[in-house]
Design an enzyme around this catalytic site. Structure first.
Site, short mmCIF file in Angstrom:
data_model
loop_
_atom_site.label_atom_id
_atom_site.label_comp_id
_atom_site.label_asym_id
_atom_site.label_seq_id
_atom_site.Cartn_x
_atom_site.Cartn_y
_atom_site.Cartn_z
CB CYS A 96 69.51 -20.52 133.12
SG CYS A 96 68.46 -20.05 132.47
CB CYS A 99 75.45 -17.08 133.63
SG CYS A 99 76.38 -16.31 131.91
CG HIS A 100 71.64 -18.14 136.42
ND1 HIS A 100 72.02 -16.53 137.32
CD2 HIS A 100 71.12 -17.53 135.24
CE1 HIS A 100 72.12 -15.37 136.95
NE2 HIS A 100 71.70 -16.03 135.73
CG MET A 129 67.61 -11.71 132.08
SD MET A 129 67.96 -13.12 132.58
CE MET A 129 66.89 -13.85 132.94
CG HIS A 147 87.37 -21.01 129.00
ND1 HIS A 147 86.41 -21.53 128.81
CD2 HIS A 147 87.71 -21.00 127.79
CE1 HIS A 147 85.79 -22.37 128.12
NE2 HIS A 147 86.90 -21.81 127.23
CG HIS A 152 88.33 -18.27 123.76
ND1 HIS A 152 88.75 -18.60 123.11
CD2 HIS A 152 86.95 -18.39 123.96
CE1 HIS A 152 88.27 -19.78 122.41
NE2 HIS A 152 87.65 -19.74 123.58
#
Ligand code: DHE
Length: 586
Positions: free
Chosen positions: A90, A93-94, A131, A370, A412
């Site tokens: 998790c 992302c969070h 999700m 990134h 990417h």
């Protein structure tokens, strides 16, 4: 599922929940909990699979949150289990502190409004908006979901910091500078040596590019992410996910690690000073946790200055508590490191000419920076703001943001690919995780001003799930991998485009098949050229208990040249040719 991304899936919120969270709307368990009938099975996308997994932090035992009246408590054993799940699946992302990153915040002011039942349902069924359906997919048991729902109702416990005292205590110099050779002691053709990450064994293999023989295998930190070279080519720096930097002296016989330093708990980037007059002087490494970078002595890794990246986001100028350090490159025009800070979207130019009185220039760019690389002139640095579908261009000579270029979905590039086109002049290209596009961006503002910093052409590749793209000044081929594509055939092959006829359909090279391996997903990842640009190496990346290989392709004929197989070559991922990496040739 390959070893690298087990469980690292994107965790986003449904539109309804997201709205409730954003607007701070109270959603009672009864009215707002998603009904199973509304929930479609969520198929994780390649971009979703590529969210950071904090595999090292998850092993750290943190105290269970203190009891709060009216909030269901967790035992220490439950808190430990929840931390493992949260950091692995998790936090990418969070955020470690649950303040949100590419995913929404999950702070207690929001989760307590939603309530236990809502969280149980939401984690069980997931949402069509991204999700994962952790319960119905079988990834988490009902008991684990109960623990996670209670975990989210409690305050997050911050993992420890890693300051100078911890760094110094971790620092080792196994071979002091005055006991190292003064000339190359081995007979290796160092320019054509490859440093190959053996991800899951915590090692790098040094492979002779001429004979394809394994020269030595060196123990390193866990899951080395990248290798970088000192400007002279003598020293090789590798960094593990666990933040361990190893300094390898390529002049020794055989080459070996001569110093190491742990710079944090979770890390992905390392670089060395490249400016004329500063060759081999300093190294720098950045971490995801704690959010910081450290400048070290180049030949010993002695930590000199640690700089926190906590601060304001570039756009809304709000405080972000954990902006991770993504790619770092060294300027060829100034004594500066270019440090890309993910969540705040800021690019810092760190002037290392006076490490004591450090000067940094802060360039607002775009969030979720990134990976990236230089254009062929070495003046402009192009970096993907991947979750924003953009590439930011920095002029490293002037120290300014040149452009923000809209691209396909989730660019990417790795370090990208530079080549000359008849129509647009020199271009730099990136592939994408989120779609099949390969975007060519013009990089010559003087010779081709109309094309500079625009997507001048998009090619169509095999599909999404691409991570790396590669060519070489001596090659007229462009190779595009697709290791995260859900289709096994696409994941185990690469597309090759003809740079002299970009409209010609691409050819598919079945690298996985050429490896002679018939087990596993055979994900084919990250092409890397040899010194002369006559052959390109691909990793065939299987799980640690399966066979893997490195496949060498003859660039001119696009045919199989050699397969490197050895029981010691387990989970190979990144490969770094000494000369090309040192000279930023890609
Ligand atoms: Fe990477 C580069 C971060 C997953 C292989 N990766 C980078 C860089 C960053 C990064 C910031 C740029 C470093 C630089 O240039 O200074 N990578 C991350 C993640 O956060 C992510 C998405 C998830 C994670 O939890 O780590 C991630 N990366 C992976 C993989 O799964 C890969 C394929 C296999 C692995 O080893 O884990 C992988 N990343 C690589 C490689 C490079 C890289 C081979 C360097 C490419 C190059 O040509 O320079």
């Amino acid at each position: 599922m390959h070893a690298g991304r087990i469980g690292g899936r994107a965790a986003l919120l449904t539109t309804a929940t997201a709205m409730a969270l954003v607007l701070g709307v109270a959603a009672s368990a009864q009215t707002a909990a998603p009904a199973p009938a509304d929930i479609k099975k969520h198929e994780t996308t390649p971009s979703g699979q590529y969210e950071p997994s904090l595999d090292v932090l998850k092993e750290k035992s943190l105290p269970a949150p203190g009891a709060v009246e009216g909030v269901p408590a967790l035992t220490q054993a439950e808190a430990d289990e929840a931390n493992v799940i949260y950091f692995q699946r998790c936090a990418g992302c969070h955020g470690v502190l649950r303040k949100g990153a590419t995913g929404k915040p999950l702070t207690t002011d929001l989760t307590r409004e939603l309530g236990y039942d809502y969280l149980m349902n939401f984690i069980t069924y997931g949402s069509p908006a991204g999700m994962p359906n952790w319960g119905t997919s079988g990834d988490l048991t009902e008991q684990q979901i109960d623990i996670m729902a209670r975990y989210l109702l409690n305050e997050p416990v911050a993992p420890p910091e890693w300051g100078m005292a911890e760094m110094k205590a971790s620092w080792t110099v196994e071979v002091p500078v005055d006991q190292r050779p003064t000339k190359q002691m081995n007979s290796l053709n160092l320019d054509n040596l490859f440093s190959v990450t053996l991800r899951d064994t915590g090692e790098v293999a040094l492979i002779d590019g001429d004979s394809k023989a394994i020269v030595t295998i060196i123990p390193t930190g866990y899951a080395v992410h990248i290798s970088r070279l000192s400007a002279s080519g003598r020293y090789l720096y590798v960094i593990g996910r666990d933040g361990l930097v190893n300094l390898i002296d390529l002049w020794m016989d055989p080459p070996r690690s001569v110093a190491s330093l742990k710079i944090g708990y979770e890390a992905r980037s390392v670089e060395t000073s490249k400016m004329e007059g500063w060759e081999d002087r300093y190294a720098i490494a950045g971490s995801y946790w704690p959010p910081q970078y450290v400048i070290m002595e180049g030949d010993t890794l002695e930590p000199l200055r640690i700089v926190s990246t906590r601060g304001m986001t570039y756009d809304t100028q709000e405080y972000h508590p954990e902006p991770r350090v993504a790619s770092i490159v060294a300027s060829h025009y100034n004594p500066e490191f270019i440090v890309n800070i993910k969540e705040t979207g800021i690019i810092q130019l760190v002037d290392y000419s006076d490490v004591q009185n450090l000067k940094t220039r802060s360039i607002p760019a775009e969030r979720f920076l990134h990976d990236g690389g230089f254009d062929r002139s070495g003046r402009y640095f192009l970096v993907a703001a991947n979750a924003r579908n953009k590439v930011a261009v920095v002029d490293t000579k002037e120290g300014t943001l040149t452009a923000l270029v809209e691209t396909g979905a989730t660019p990417h590039p790795g370090r990208g690919a530079n080549f000359e086109t008849a129509e647009f002049g020199p271009v730099w290209a990136t592939s994408h995780l989120g779609d099949e596009r390969i975007d060519l961006i013009g990089t010559d503002p003087e010779g081709h001003p109309d094309h500079a910093w625009k997507v001048v052409k998009s090619l169509e590749g095999q599909g999404g799930g691409s991570l790396f793209i590669k060519t070489h000044p001596n090659s007229r081929n462009l190779y595009v991998d697709t290791p995260l594509n859900p289709d096994a055939e696409i994941a185990s092959s690469v597309a090759v485009f003809d740079l002299d006829d970009l409209d010609k359909p691409y050819e598919v090279l079945p690298i996985g098949e050429w490896a002679g391996i018939d087990q596993g997903m055979r994900r084919v990842v990250q092409g890397e050229f040899n010194r002369d640009g006559t052959e390109i190496w691909f990793s065939v990346w299987n799980a640690v208990d399966q066979e893997s290989a490195i496949v060498v392709v003859d660039d001119k004929t696009r045919t199989l040249k050699h397969v490197i197989k050895d029981p010691r070559i387990k989970t190979p991922t990144g490969k770094f040719n000494v000369y090309n990496t040192r000279k930023d040739i890609y």
